[in-house]
Every structure is written in C-alpha cells, then in structure tokens.
Motif scaffolding. Structure first.
Motif, PDB file in Angstrom:
ATOM      1  N   ASP A 195       1.035  -1.239   0.062  1.00  0.00           N
ATOM      2  CA  ASP A 195      -0.335  -0.091  -0.058  1.00  0.00           C
ATOM      3  C   ASP A 195       0.727   1.305  -0.076  1.00  0.00           C
ATOM      4  OD1 ASP A 195      -2.127  -1.456  -0.017  1.00  0.00           O
ATOM      5  OD2 ASP A 195      -2.288  -1.692   2.171  1.00  0.00           O
ATOM      6  N   ILE A 196       2.245   1.452   0.728  1.00  0.00           N
ATOM      7  CA  ILE A 196       2.848   2.352   0.633  1.00  0.00           C
ATOM      8  C   ILE A 196       3.472   2.506  -0.587  1.00  0.00           C
ATOM      9  CG2 ILE A 196       4.983   3.348   1.887  1.00  0.00           C
ATOM     10  CD1 ILE A 196       4.317   1.702   4.394  1.00  0.00           C
ATOM     11  N   ALA A 197       3.900   1.469  -1.226  1.00  0.00           N
ATOM     12  CA  ALA A 197       4.548   1.730  -2.494  1.00  0.00           C
ATOM     13  C   ALA A 197       3.624   2.313  -3.491  1.00  0.00           C
ATOM     14  CB  ALA A 197       5.038   0.340  -2.865  1.00  0.00           C
ATOM     15  N   HIS A 198       2.362   1.870  -3.376  1.00  0.00           N
ATOM     16  CA  HIS A 198       1.310   2.275  -4.502  1.00  0.00           C
ATOM     17  C   HIS A 198       0.884   3.873  -4.152  1.00  0.00           C
ATOM     18  CE1 HIS A 198       0.210  -1.152  -6.832  1.00  0.00           C
ATOM     19  NE2 HIS A 198       0.420  -1.781  -5.684  1.00  0.00           N
ATOM     20  N   ARG A 199       1.028   4.070  -2.988  1.00  0.00           N
ATOM     21  CA  ARG A 199       0.640   5.575  -2.609  1.00  0.00           C
ATOM     22  C   ARG A 199       1.701   6.794  -2.999  1.00  0.00           C
ATOM     23  NH1 ARG A 199      -0.854   3.824   2.803  1.00  0.00           N
ATOM     24  NH2 ARG A 199       0.648   5.151   3.566  1.00  0.00           N
ATOM     25  N   MET A 200       3.026   6.082  -2.969  1.00  0.00           N
ATOM     26  CA  MET A 200       4.097   6.905  -3.282  1.00  0.00           C
ATOM     27  C   MET A 200       4.506   7.133  -4.616  1.00  0.00           C
ATOM     28  SD  MET A 200       6.953   6.552  -0.071  1.00  0.00           S
ATOM     29  CE  MET A 200       7.133   4.724  -0.457  1.00  0.00           C
ATOM     30  N   ALA A 201       3.878   6.286  -5.592  1.00  0.00           N
ATOM     31  CA  ALA A 201       4.129   6.466  -6.958  1.00  0.00           C
ATOM     32  C   ALA A 201       3.949   7.799  -7.440  1.00  0.00           C
ATOM     33  CB  ALA A 201       3.172   5.491  -7.751  1.00  0.00           C
ATOM     34  N   ASP A 241       4.377  -6.503  -9.570  1.00  0.00           N
ATOM     35  CA  ASP A 241       5.232  -5.971 -10.723  1.00  0.00           C
ATOM     36  C   ASP A 241       4.976  -4.428 -10.854  1.00  0.00           C
ATOM     37  OD1 ASP A 241       2.532  -5.582 -11.517  1.00  0.00           O
ATOM     38  OD2 ASP A 241       2.564  -7.268 -12.917  1.00  0.00           O
ATOM     39  N   GLY A 242       5.720  -3.743 -11.919  1.00  0.00           N
ATOM     40  CA  GLY A 242       5.878  -2.406 -12.279  1.00  0.00           C
ATOM     41  C   GLY A 242       6.455  -1.430 -11.303  1.00  0.00           C
ATOM     42  N   ALA A 243       6.380  -0.520 -11.372  1.00  0.00           N
ATOM     43  CA  ALA A 243       7.108   0.609 -10.585  1.00  0.00           C
ATOM     44  C   ALA A 243       6.988   0.415  -8.990  1.00  0.00           C
ATOM     45  CB  ALA A 243       6.991   2.113 -10.948  1.00  0.00           C
ATOM     46  N   PRO A 244       6.025   0.209  -8.422  1.00  0.00           N
ATOM     47  CA  PRO A 244       6.071  -0.323  -7.042  1.00  0.00           C
ATOM     48  C   PRO A 244       6.723  -1.296  -6.804  1.00  0.00           C
ATOM     49  CG  PRO A 244       3.430   0.341  -8.094  1.00  0.00           C
ATOM     50  CD  PRO A 244       4.549   0.048  -9.200  1.00  0.00           C
ATOM     51  N   HIS A 245       6.771  -2.412  -7.753  1.00  0.00           N
ATOM     52  CA  HIS A 245       7.415  -3.440  -7.209  1.00  0.00           C
ATOM     53  C   HIS A 245       9.184  -3.059  -7.170  1.00  0.00           C
ATOM     54  CE1 HIS A 245       8.789  -7.674  -7.284  1.00  0.00           C
ATOM     55  NE2 HIS A 245       9.974  -7.378  -8.222  1.00  0.00           N
ATOM     56  N   ALA A 246       9.475  -2.345  -8.148  1.00  0.00           N
ATOM     57  CA  ALA A 246      10.838  -1.959  -8.157  1.00  0.00           C
ATOM     58  C   ALA A 246      10.988  -1.020  -7.068  1.00  0.00           C
ATOM     59  CB  ALA A 246      10.933  -1.305  -9.535  1.00  0.00           C
ATOM     60  N   MET A 247      10.201  -0.377  -6.655  1.00  0.00           N
ATOM     61  CA  MET A 247      10.392   0.830  -5.580  1.00  0.00           C
ATOM     62  C   MET A 247      10.638  -0.113  -4.292  1.00  0.00           C
ATOM     63  SD  MET A 247       7.748   3.718  -4.314  1.00  0.00           S
ATOM     64  CE  MET A 247       7.069   3.872  -5.642  1.00  0.00           C
ATOM     65  N   GLU A 253      17.576  -4.675  -2.207  1.00  0.00           N
ATOM     66  CA  GLU A 253      18.787  -5.282  -2.843  1.00  0.00           C
ATOM     67  C   GLU A 253      20.050  -4.559  -2.233  1.00  0.00           C
ATOM     68  OE1 GLU A 253      20.200  -6.736  -6.865  1.00  0.00           O
ATOM     69  OE2 GLU A 253      18.702  -5.183  -6.883  1.00  0.00           O
ATOM     70  N   GLN A 254      19.718  -3.053  -2.181  1.00  0.00           N
ATOM     71  CA  GLN A 254      20.818  -2.403  -1.728  1.00  0.00           C
ATOM     72  C   GLN A 254      21.155  -2.779  -0.249  1.00  0.00           C
ATOM     73  OE1 GLN A 254      19.453   1.566  -2.318  1.00  0.00           O
ATOM     74  NE2 GLN A 254      20.509   1.822  -4.165  1.00  0.00           N
ATOM     75  N   LEU A 255      20.388  -2.920   0.576  1.00  0.00           N
ATOM     76  CA  LEU A 255      20.631  -3.419   2.009  1.00  0.00           C
ATOM     77  C   LEU A 255      21.173  -4.779   2.026  1.00  0.00           C
ATOM     78  CD1 LEU A 255      17.494  -2.406   4.170  1.00  0.00           C
ATOM     79  CD2 LEU A 255      19.955  -2.048   4.775  1.00  0.00           C
ATOM     80  N   ARG A 319      15.178 -16.770  -4.791  1.00  0.00           N
ATOM     81  CA  ARG A 319      14.824 -15.499  -5.286  1.00  0.00           C
ATOM     82  C   ARG A 319      16.082 -15.293  -6.321  1.00  0.00           C
ATOM     83  NH1 ARG A 319      10.476 -12.477  -4.025  1.00  0.00           N
ATOM     84  NH2 ARG A 319       9.424 -12.885  -2.345  1.00  0.00           N
ATOM     85  N   LEU A 320      17.178 -15.428  -6.021  1.00  0.00           N
ATOM     86  CA  LEU A 320      18.289 -15.373  -7.149  1.00  0.00           C
ATOM     87  C   LEU A 320      18.114 -16.440  -8.169  1.00  0.00           C
ATOM     88  CD1 LEU A 320      21.273 -15.115  -4.427  1.00  0.00           C
ATOM     89  CD2 LEU A 320      20.006 -13.138  -5.638  1.00  0.00           C
ATOM     90  N   GLU A 321      17.572 -17.491  -7.829  1.00  0.00           N
ATOM     91  CA  GLU A 321      17.415 -18.383  -9.024  1.00  0.00           C
ATOM     92  C   GLU A 321      16.564 -17.981  -9.974  1.00  0.00           C
ATOM     93  OE1 GLU A 321      15.969 -23.151  -9.277  1.00  0.00           O
ATOM     94  OE2 GLU A 321      16.632 -22.326  -7.591  1.00  0.00           O
ATOM     95  N   ALA A 322      15.423 -17.189  -9.602  1.00  0.00           N
ATOM     96  CA  ALA A 322      14.381 -16.640 -10.379  1.00  0.00           C
ATOM     97  C   ALA A 322      14.832 -15.415 -10.984  1.00  0.00           C
ATOM     98  CB  ALA A 322      13.302 -16.366  -9.239  1.00  0.00           C
ATOM     99  N   GLY A 323      16.229 -15.030 -10.760  1.00  0.00           N
ATOM    100  CA  GLY A 323      16.632 -13.731 -11.570  1.00  0.00           C
ATOM    101  C   GLY A 323      16.330 -12.545 -10.760  1.00  0.00           C
ATOM    102  N   GLN A 324      15.922 -12.446  -9.611  1.00  0.00           N
ATOM    103  CA  GLN A 324      15.663 -11.329  -8.894  1.00  0.00           C
ATOM    104  C   GLN A 324      17.210 -11.113  -8.398  1.00  0.00           C
ATOM    105  OE1 GLN A 324      12.512 -11.477  -6.095  1.00  0.00           O
ATOM    106  NE2 GLN A 324      11.052 -12.582  -7.460  1.00  0.00           N
ATOM    107  N   PHE A 325      17.257  -9.681  -7.930  1.00  0.00           N
ATOM    108  CA  PHE A 325      18.402  -9.095  -7.184  1.00  0.00           C
ATOM    109  C   PHE A 325      19.891  -9.390  -8.080  1.00  0.00           C
ATOM    110  CE2 PHE A 325      15.967 -10.478  -3.281  1.00  0.00           C
ATOM    111  CZ  PHE A 325      15.250  -9.239  -3.365  1.00  0.00           C
TER     112      PHE A 325
END
Length: 572
Positions: A195-201, A241-247, A253-255, A319-325
C-alpha cells in the motif's frame, strides 16, 4: 630460480631532468665504474645503476638499485585535471550513491559493527543519525579519514575538505532526523508495504522514503539471519510488478549487498560452524543453485564439500534463482573472487582440506562462468590463490601428516594437479622434483623391509608416474620428474631381477609376453630402465625360433596383446 642478469646505467643530465638509459652491460664493475666516471666528469647531475634479473616463470625483469649518486630528484607537484578538482561530494544526496555508501561503510566500520547496521540504514534511520551525532569523535575521525587521501588526489587543503564534509554530513544527518520528526517514514504496523508503494508512486522523494520504511522494519533486529528473514518477508509482501515492485525491491537489494558484504553477517546467515572455504562454497550454491545442483547430481561427492543452504539463505537463493536481485548476485560472486585472491586461508588448520575445497570452488565457479563472472576472472582468481599454496609454509603443513616419502610424493603430485598458472605449476613441480629425486625416496623404495614386494613397488611407481603426467606440468618438469621416478623403478627392478626371472620362468609364452609388455608399456612399472629391460626381453622372446613357431600355430593368440604391443612401441 635466477635467470639472465644484466646491469643498466641511468643518468639525469640536470637535477629536474627525468632518468634516461645510458647503457646496459653484463659486467657489474664496468657499469658502476662508468656511472662514477660520468658523475666525476660532470657529464651527468645524477647516476643510477640497477641490477635486472629475468624471471623465467613470468619472463619479467626484477629490478634492484645497486648505486645512486648525485643530485636528489626534484619532487614535482601533482597536476590535478580540471574535471577531478574539488570535493567528490558536493551535496547531501551524493552520500546515497553506491560508491559513497561503500566509503562510509569503510570509515565507520567499527561504529556500524557495534550497532549491527549498514551505511544504507544510517542514511535512512533517524535514531541512528541522532546516535552518530551524539558520538562526537566517531564522525570527526571518519571525516578525517576521507579528507586526508582526497586532499592528495584533488589538490585541496585538508582543513578545507574537512570543513566541507563536516557541513555536508551535518546536512545529511539533519535531513534524516527531520524526516523522522515529520513522520515522513510510514510504519508497517499501520499499513502494508505494498500500500505504501502504491501511494508513493510519482512522489519526488519516493526512493528516500521507501528506503526509510525498509530500514525501519529492521529496527531492533541484530544478527544477519534475523535481518535477512525480515527482508525476505518484505520482498514477499511487495507489489507483484511495475514501478511499485521496483520501489520496494531496490532498497531491499541495496541493503542485502551491504549486509552480506560483511563477514560477520555472512557467517551468521550461513552458520558460524562453517570455515572460510565452506562459506564461499555455500555462497556460490546460494547464487547459482541450478548449476551447483546439476554438478552434484553428476558427482555426489561434491555434496560433502558444498554445504546445504537453509532458512533465510534458502529463501534468498530461491529469489536469486528466479533472476531477482541481479546486483546482489554479481556482488556476491565478486566477493568470492576477492576472498580467493586474498591471503586469508580457506581452511587454516587443514592444508589437505584446503586443496579439496579449492578444487570444489574451481569446479563450481567454472560452471557458473559466463553468467556471473567471466572465465578469465575465475582463472585469475585461482592463479592468485595458487600462489599461496606453493609457499614453503603451506607445503610444510600439507605434507606434515605423511609418514613415508612415497605418501609425500603422492600428496605433492596432487598439489601439482590442483594449482593453476605456469609459474605456480613450476613452483609445485620443484617441490615434487626435490622429493622424488631425493636419496630418502630412493632408499625407501629400494628397502627390503616392509609389506610391499618389489613388483608392488613398481606398480606404485608406475601409478605415480602416470599421475605426474596428468598434472599438466611443463614438458621440461614432466620429463625431469618422470625420469627420476623411472630411475628409482629401474633400481628396484634390477635388485629384484623381476624381468630376468620372468624371461627364464617356465610359464606359457603368451603369459610371459603379457607380463613383460605390461611392464614395457608403463602399466606395472614406470617408464625408464625397468620398462626398457622388459621391452628388450619381450623382443627377444618374439624373435626366438620356438616362440615364432608357437605364435604361427595360433596367430589369434596375439590379438589380446596388440594393444600392449602398441603401448610398448613394438607395433604400429
């Protein structure tokens, strides 16, 4: 090993002038006298003589200064390009770049370690910013560590840079503290991270705010395992998915990159019982589970060397196996390479075990080459690591458990097989050559006492010689070591008179030929004098009239011996 040596004479005609080569000679006295004459005749303001020794392993010259006389060199002020002049950070936002965070992590390593946090969290958590401000000298020392080397690079006074970075750090910390006072970071207790990610888009400070939300979720958690588990929970609750997912996934990933880059956190995540080598193998399995599982399916013995990954690490591996991060995958792979190239032992108390884990890492990283790392990077890392396992200290620890010189030779052969790089192969070959060429090796193999017969010793020597040939040594080293083993084998056979006894035995002709050909082919005796004598006796048997009569009567009997005859050089 020393190579060709020559001496070079350099001069500076004036004090500010650069060094220039005047002459090169193989006579040291002539080079020194020439330099002295040029200085005394005022043909040069300064002279220098260097000794150049060619290293045959690397084909590079090692330079040692023999003589330096005359005016000292004039120190030139370093010219800083215009695009590099000035401080590297000009605004508080510059502290959030990956390079800046890495630098902050180094200069505040002790403080971050005591608080169990990362530089990314320091830049997004108001409580940590207030704690660092209250610490006083911690921040001052960190600024000094940054300003002193940067002053030499950019050409600005140290005090100016310290005042500049003090001002920027105050602004950055005040920004985080002010955001906390204004409740700019929503709490996950009131709403979900999706919800926070969708609100901050679309909001301008969405990256900073989401970073604070993710870091705030780790407040009160210490230890890499608990913190990784919480981050995986956040990743599961992120938008699909989309921009909220990347947000959401970007700050996670940085952490993760900063958290798993610390040795203490990595040991906590993978288990404190793992040594350095096993930890690196577990990281490779976590980053590339598909490739490692396929490799273990082909060779189940690898499962003993590559630890299983469970708990939060298994969740991350999925998640790494799925191509994330992808950035995390690359960072972990390069961390493995850095550790391999470092002087740190993989298994400090087990030299033989270090060879095993090094071979396992070589196989696993080679399988993943192309996706995470290039093959050249992997080979370079193992060339550097191989330098550490051909040193005198490591070799002494490696062969210490050996009770016999034969055991020592077999262990050194395995060392030769597992090192990479031409120079390292030659270093390992020297250890093995010294072992098999020693009087102790010959005396032990020729000794009459013991449980092994002469024939068994010849078989062992033949196996050792074949193992040496499979090590990939240079032709010169291979021939030298094989010849030494063959010489010892010839002495063992000569004392036992095995070939003569076989030739005179009443055994059937085909049986005698089979045994002699096996000796001559290097199967049951090492190639060398013993094999040559067996070959000569086999030729005599073939040429004997009675033998020809037997073989002519049953030509099909030669069929099983054709392979041995070719190996012994008796048939085309």
């Amino acid at each position: 090993m020393a190579g060709p040596v020559h001496y070079e004479v350099y001069i500076r005609k004036t004090a500010p002038a650069p060094w220039s080569l005047q002459m090169a000679t193989e006579d040291r006295a002539h080079a020194v006298q020439t330099a002295e004459d040029m200085l005394s005749d005022n043909r040069a303001a300064a002279v220098r003589v260097t000794k150049e020794t060619l290293d045959p392993d690397t084909m590079e010259f090692n330079s040692v200064t023999v003589l330096t006389r005359g005016a000292p060199e004039v120190l030139r002020k370093r010219v800083v390009p215009e695009d590099q002049a000035g401080p590297r950070c000009s605004a508080p936002q510059d502290f959030y770049t990956p390079h800046a965070r890495e630098l902050i992590g180094r200069v505040l390593e002790d403080w971050l370690g005591r608080n169990g946090v990362t530089a990314f969290e320091l830049l997004h958590r108001p409580d940590l910013a207030e704690r660092l401000e209250a610490s006083g000298v911690e921040l001052q020392h960190a600024i000094q560590k940054i300003a002193v080397p940067e002053s030499q690079d950019v050409g600005q006074p140290v005090h100016d840079l310290m005042r500049h970075y003090q001002k920027l750090s105050d602004q950055a910390l005040e920004r985080v503290v002010a955001a906390g006072r204004r409740s700019l970071f929503p709490s996950l207790e009131d709403c979900s991270i999706a919800d926070i990610a969708h609100r901050m888009a679309g909001q301008p400070d969405r990256a900073f705010i989401m970073g604070g939300v993710v870091c705030g979720a780790l407040t009160g958690l210490r230890g890499g395992r608990l913190r990784l588990d919480r981050l995986m929970d956040l990743a599961e609750r992120a938008p699909m998915d989309g921009a909220p997912h990347a947000m959401v996934m970007v700050p996670i990933e940085q952490l993760l990159c900063e958290m798993l880059g610390a040795r203490t956190s990595l040991a906590d995540v993978l288990g404190p019982s793992l040594d350095q080598g096993a930890s690196l193998a577990a990281v490779v399995r976590m980053v590339a589970p598909l490739e490692i599982n396929a490799l273990i399916a082909q060779d189940p013995r690898l499962a003993l060397q590559v630890p299983a990954v469970d708990g939060p690490a298994a969740r991350l591996g999925a998640r790494l196996e799925a191509g994330q991060f992808p950035l995390l995958s690359a960072a972990l792979a390069r961390m493995v390479l850095r550790e391999l190239m470092s002087p740190r032992r993989l298994r400090p108390n087990d030299a033989a075990g270090e060879i095993d884990i090094l071979r396992t890492l070589a196989m696993t990283l080679t399988v993943t080459a192309g996706r995470l790392l290039t093959l050249d990077e992997v080979q370079t890392a193992f060339n550097e690591r191989s330098k550490a396992i051909v040193t005198a200290d490591f070799v002494a620890a490696y062969v210490k458990p050996c009770t016999t010189v034969l055991c020592e030779a077999e262990a050194l052969t395995r060392l030769c097989e597992n090192v990479t790089g031409i120079g390292n192969k030659r270093s390992a070959a020297r250890w093995l050559s010294a072992c098999v060429g020693s009087l102790r090796f010959e005396s032990e193999m020729r000794a009459q006492s013991g449980t092994q017969t002469a024939a068994q010793k010849l078989g062992v020597l033949a196996g050792l010689q074949r193992a040496v040939r499979a090590c990939g040594l240079t032709e010169r080293d291979d021939e030298e070591i094989s010849a030494a083993i063959g010489t010892v084998g010839g002495a063992v056979e000569a004392e036992a008179r095995i070939v003569m006894m076989l030739a005179r035995s009443p055994a059937p002709l085909l049986q005698k030929l089979s045994v002699l050909l096996r000796l001559a082919a290097g199967e049951t005796a090492p190639l060398g004098p013993a094999a040559d004598r067996a070959k000569a006796e086999a030729v005599k048997l073939f040429r004997a009239p009675e033998s020809r009569a037997v073989l002519s009567a049953a030509p099909e009997a030669l069929a099983p011996l054709k392979g041995l005859m070719q190996a012994a050089g008796l048939a085309a």
